[in-house]
Design an enzyme around this catalytic site. Structure first.
Site, short mmCIF file in Angstrom:
data_model
loop_
_atom_site.label_atom_id
_atom_site.label_comp_id
_atom_site.label_asym_id
_atom_site.label_seq_id
_atom_site.Cartn_x
_atom_site.Cartn_y
_atom_site.Cartn_z
N LYS A 1 2.45 16.07 43.28
CA LYS A 1 3.44 15.05 43.63
C LYS A 1 4.26 15.50 44.84
CE LYS A 1 4.96 15.60 39.52
NZ LYS A 1 5.61 15.58 38.19
N THR B 1 17.41 10.89 40.05
CA THR B 1 16.03 11.39 40.00
C THR B 1 15.70 12.06 38.68
OG1 THR B 1 16.74 13.47 41.03
CG2 THR B 1 15.96 11.71 42.50
N GLY C 1 14.23 12.72 35.35
CA GLY C 1 13.12 12.17 34.58
C GLY C 1 12.00 11.56 35.40
N THR C 2 12.01 11.77 36.73
CA THR C 2 10.96 11.15 37.54
C THR C 2 9.57 11.68 37.19
OG1 THR C 2 11.47 12.77 39.28
CG2 THR C 2 12.42 10.57 39.51
N GLY C 3 9.45 12.99 37.00
CA GLY C 3 8.14 13.55 36.66
C GLY C 3 7.65 13.08 35.31
N CYS C 4 8.55 13.05 34.35
CA CYS C 4 8.19 12.55 33.01
C CYS C 4 7.72 11.11 33.08
CB CYS C 4 9.39 12.66 32.07
SG CYS C 4 10.11 14.29 31.90
#
Length: 268
Positions: free
Chosen positions: A178, A210, A212-215
């Site tokens: 990412k 931002t 929790g963006t990866g989750c």
């Protein structure tokens, strides 16, 4: 055989602030029309400003949750998030093998948006050995990819591609690095699968929200897979969903630090 209702399971930590972890995953599943179940691997005392405590779920209880869910629900996809210790990683890996799960999206969560560490350093090798080979897709950000490879973070597209090749050699069937931690006007995610490279580009959204963006991205990919999308289509749909959730995040007034993305931007 899966039934007519798409089902996804998140195996991750709980975020008491509601912006990441299990809570973000279940919100994402619901927003995308997928029934969500969960296996909680850790509890965090957490808000938008940081993590003040982590309580690890005993490995035997992680196994009990896995067996309870996967022995009953016709699960189409699994998303794996925070696994803070080697014992949790080993238990999840064993459970996946025991139940023959194949559509696994692994988000190798190491650091929270606040900068707090969520994975003890000695667990990284266990993650490489036990879980990467079971994953359909791993979704590290630039620092996580570097940590898995014990290398410096990639600084250009050529370096990202080189690291993706090295990660693919560790056993997953596909790698998505990412670009949210990169620079420039666009956020570029690089996917390497059996067909080669493909890039997913979206405007970089400038916001503090931002958390929790990866989750959210990995859960959205799992939701797409649960609904029958191919991997590339699931990644594309997830990227679009996250970009819109980020763009609408400023409409929320949650906490005093890094706020969450707007998971339900299509409704309110």
């Amino acid at each position: 055989m899966a039934g007519s209702t798409p089902i996804a399971v998140t195996m991750a930590g709980s975020d008491s602030g509601g912006g990441a972890g299990i809570q973000a995953d279940l919100k994402t599943f619901s927003a995308l029309g997928v029934y969500g179940a969960s296996v909680i691997t850790a509890l965090t005392a957490q808000n938008t400003r940081g993590v003040t405590g982590i309580h690890d779920v005993p490995p035997a209880f992680i196994a009990a949750q896995i067996d309870a869910v996967l022995s009953d629900l016709a699960v189409d996809a699994v998303k794996i998030g925070m696994l803070s210790r080697p014992e949790a990683i080993t238990e999840v890996a064993s459970g996946l093998s025991r139940h023959g799960v194949s559509a696994v999206v692994l988000d190798p969560v190491m650091i929270a948006a606040s900068g707090d560490r969520l994975l003890v350093p000695e667990a990284i090798d266990t993650l490489r050995r036990a879980l990467l080979p079971q994953a359909l897709l791993i979704t590290p950000n630039l620092p996580e990819a570097a940590a898995l490879l014990e290398a410096a973070p990639a600084e250009d597209l050529a370096s990202v591609r080189a690291q993706a090749r090295l990660l693919l050699a560790m056993g997953p069937r596909a790698v998505l690095i990412k670009g949210g931690h990169g620079e420039g006007p666009d956020s570029i995610d690089v996917l390497l699968d059996s067909e080669g490279f493909v890039e997913f580009t979206a405007p970089r959204i400038v916001t503090r929200n931002t958390h929790g963006t990866g989750c959210t991205l990995s859960s959205a990919i799992a939701a797409g897979l649960a609904k029958g999308l191919g991997l590339r289509d699931a990644v594309a749909a997830a990227k679009d969903y996250l970009t819109k959730a980020l763009a609408r995040s400023e409409e929320l007034a949650i906490g005093q630090g890094h706020g969450p993305v707007h998971h339900f931007h299509a409704w309110w």
